[in-house]
Design an enzyme around this catalytic site. Structure first.
Site, PDB file in Angstrom:
ATOM      1  CB  SER A  72      -0.878   0.025   1.257  1.00  0.00           C
ATOM      2  OG  SER A  72      -1.444   1.314   1.399  1.00  0.00           O
TER       3      SER A  72
ATOM      4  CG  HIS B  57      -3.908  -1.617  -1.639  1.00  0.00           C
ATOM      5  ND1 HIS B  57      -4.969  -2.374  -2.080  1.00  0.00           N
ATOM      6  CD2 HIS B  57      -4.349  -0.901  -0.591  1.00  0.00           C
ATOM      7  CE1 HIS B  57      -6.023  -2.126  -1.306  1.00  0.00           C
ATOM      8  NE2 HIS B  57      -5.670  -1.244  -0.398  1.00  0.00           N
TER       9      HIS B  57
ATOM     10  CG  ASP C 137      -5.091   2.020   1.192  1.00  0.00           C
ATOM     11  OD1 ASP C 137      -4.027   1.540   1.623  1.00  0.00           O
ATOM     12  OD2 ASP C 137      -6.111   1.334   0.974  1.00  0.00           O
TER      13      ASP C 137
ATOM     14  CG  MET D 101      -8.494   6.706   3.030  1.00  0.00           C
ATOM     15  SD  MET D 101      -7.646   6.627   4.625  1.00  0.00           S
ATOM     16  CE  MET D 101      -6.640   5.156   4.374  1.00  0.00           C
TER      17      MET D 101
ATOM     18  CG  HIS E  51      -9.222   0.115  -0.505  1.00  0.00           C
ATOM     19  ND1 HIS E  51      -8.599  -0.175   0.701  1.00  0.00           N
ATOM     20  CD2 HIS E  51     -10.543   0.124  -0.251  1.00  0.00           C
ATOM     21  CE1 HIS E  51      -9.531  -0.327   1.638  1.00  0.00           C
ATOM     22  NE2 HIS E  51     -10.717  -0.160   1.083  1.00  0.00           N
TER      23      HIS E  51
ATOM     24  CG  MET F 154     -11.232   2.964   2.201  1.00  0.00           C
ATOM     25  SD  MET F 154      -9.778   2.827   3.224  1.00  0.00           S
ATOM     26  CE  MET F 154      -8.503   2.979   1.952  1.00  0.00           C
TER      27      MET F 154
ATOM     28  CG  MET G  84     -11.497  -3.369   4.613  1.00  0.00           C
ATOM     29  SD  MET G  84     -10.138  -2.370   4.026  1.00  0.00           S
ATOM     30  CE  MET G  84      -9.334  -1.745   5.416  1.00  0.00           C
TER      31      MET G  84
ATOM     32  N   GLY H 190      -3.031   3.328   8.146  1.00  0.00           N
ATOM     33  CA  GLY H 190      -2.053   2.237   7.975  1.00  0.00           C
ATOM     34  C   GLY H 190      -1.457   1.912   9.345  1.00  0.00           C
ATOM     35  N   GLY H 191      -0.753   0.802   9.427  1.00  0.00           N
ATOM     36  CA  GLY H 191      -0.020   0.460  10.643  1.00  0.00           C
ATOM     37  C   GLY H 191      -0.863  -0.004  11.813  1.00  0.00           C
TER      38      GLY H 191
ATOM     39  CG  ASP I 160      -6.258  -3.128   2.917  1.00  0.00           C
ATOM     40  OD1 ASP I 160      -6.866  -2.293   2.237  1.00  0.00           O
ATOM     41  OD2 ASP I 160      -5.257  -2.849   3.603  1.00  0.00           O
ATOM     42  N   GLY I 161      -4.643  -4.946   5.720  1.00  0.00           N
ATOM     43  CA  GLY I 161      -4.533  -4.287   7.027  1.00  0.00           C
ATOM     44  C   GLY I 161      -3.881  -5.155   8.077  1.00  0.00           C
ATOM     45  N   GLY I 162      -2.732  -4.712   8.551  1.00  0.00           N
ATOM     46  CA  GLY I 162      -2.061  -5.420   9.653  1.00  0.00           C
ATOM     47  C   GLY I 162      -1.373  -6.701   9.234  1.00  0.00           C
TER      48      GLY I 162
ATOM     49  N   GLY J 270       1.275  -2.347   3.950  1.00  0.00           N
ATOM     50  CA  GLY J 270       1.887  -1.017   3.837  1.00  0.00           C
ATOM     51  C   GLY J 270       3.036  -0.912   4.823  1.00  0.00           C
TER      52      GLY J 270
HETATM   53  C1  DX5 Z   1      -6.616   1.079   5.908  1.00  0.00           C
HETATM   54  C2  DX5 Z   1      -5.669   0.877   4.749  1.00  0.00           C
HETATM   55  C3  DX5 Z   1      -4.500   0.079   5.273  1.00  0.00           C
HETATM   56  C4  DX5 Z   1      -3.397  -0.131   4.298  1.00  0.00           C
HETATM   57  C5  DX5 Z   1      -2.447  -1.212   4.763  1.00  0.00           C
HETATM   58  O1  DX5 Z   1      -7.572   1.979   5.556  1.00  0.00           O
HETATM   59  O2  DX5 Z   1      -6.334   0.192   3.700  1.00  0.00           O
HETATM   60  O3  DX5 Z   1      -5.004  -1.152   5.681  1.00  0.00           O
HETATM   61  O4  DX5 Z   1      -3.922  -0.494   3.098  1.00  0.00           O
HETATM   62  O5  DX5 Z   1      -1.991  -0.819   5.934  1.00  0.00           O
HETATM   63  P1  DX5 Z   1      -0.967  -1.650   6.814  1.00  0.00           P
HETATM   64  O6  DX5 Z   1      -0.391  -2.776   5.979  1.00  0.00           O
HETATM   65  O7  DX5 Z   1       0.073  -0.619   7.187  1.00  0.00           O
HETATM   66  O8  DX5 Z   1      -1.771  -2.156   7.955  1.00  0.00           O
HETATM   67 ZN    ZN Z   2      -6.588  -0.526   1.373  1.00  0.00          ZN
END
Ligand code: DX5
Ligand code: ZN
Length: 220
Positions: A10, A35, A37, A39, A68, A70, A140, A147-148, A178-180, A200
């Site tokens: 990401s 990816h 993101d 927003m 993606h 959002m 998700m 992120g993070g 996606d995420g964590g 990310g």
């Molecule tokens: C949340 C984003 C994050 C990103 C990845 O809105 O979509 O999830 O893509 O973030 P990491 O890999 O840093 O959790």
């Molecule tokens: Zn994403």
């Protein structure tokens, strides 16, 4: 033989002031997709970037762009991102409401691959009716917006449920999470049947980006 596991870093975690270099480095280090993101500050409180950034990134890579959205009313934003060069556009079930299928069809009308996204508190059943239209289905594993964050364990059964549904109905949409995502949980996520891992923070904080991307892909 299962699908090849793809890694979609990401760009949310990149240095936005040096995005071109970040994107070229990701490609050199073996990323499969980028990816993006997006927003809008309304669907989620944070604002990141729009179609102009996607267009700028497109000029610095040959990798597919996995956008993606959002955003609220995503159907109204599709044209901009399609024209900016998105290869995939995924939209939140929570933002589309009754217009989910219409939105997916609208994305496809631009020759762009489409996908639905569910947030951690949304059941898989909310997306079931649109699965046959999806080229990508994104579960998700954190709340959209940052992120993070830490991986939310209870989202993994939803990924397994989506995998079972896709296989039972002979659908070949890619299943994305996606995420964590970290080197510690990648194997479990792959074993749950996920094809595309978004990462990310893990990728951008890595001492050796190429090694980390390779480690995520083989889940070790
Ligand atoms: C949340 C984003 C994050 C990103 C990845 O809105 O979509 O999830 O893509 O973030 P990491 O890999 O840093 O959790
Ligand atoms: Zn994403």
């Amino acid at each position: 033989m299962g699908k090849k596991v793809l890694i979609a870093p990401s760009i949310l975690s990149a240095d936005f002031a040096a995005m071109g270099e970040a994107v070229q480095k990701l490609e050199t280090c073996g990323a499969d997709l980028l990816h993006c993101d997006v927003m809008d500050g309304t669907f989620v409180s944070r604002i990141t970037f729009g179609s102009q950034m996607v267009g700028a990134v497109k000029k610095h890579t040959s990798l597919p762009l996995d956008v993606h959205l959002m955003v609220v009313n995503p159907i109204d934003k599709v044209k901009d991102f399609a024209e900016a060069g998105a290869d995939y556009i995924t939209v939140h079930v929570e933002a589309c409401g009754e217009r989910l299928k219409e939105t997916l069809e609208h994305i496809r009308s631009f020759g762009v691959k489409c996908g639905a996204v569910i947030s951690p508190d949304t059941p898989f059943s909310a997306a079931e009716k649109a699965m046959e239209l999806c080229d990508m289905f994104l579960v998700m594993s954190v709340y959209p917006g940052l992120g993070g964050q830490k991986f939310i364990e209870r989202t993994l059964p939803k990924a397994e449920e989506a995998r079972k549904f896709l296989d039972a109905h002979g659908l070949d949409a890619r299943l994305e999470i996606d995420g964590g995502i970290t080197e510690e949980n990648a194997r479990r996520v792959i074993d749950a049947g996920v094809d595309v891992l978004v990462a990310g923070n893990t990728v951008f904080k890595a001492a050796d980006m190429a090694k980390t991307i390779a480690a995520l892909r083989c889940g070790r």
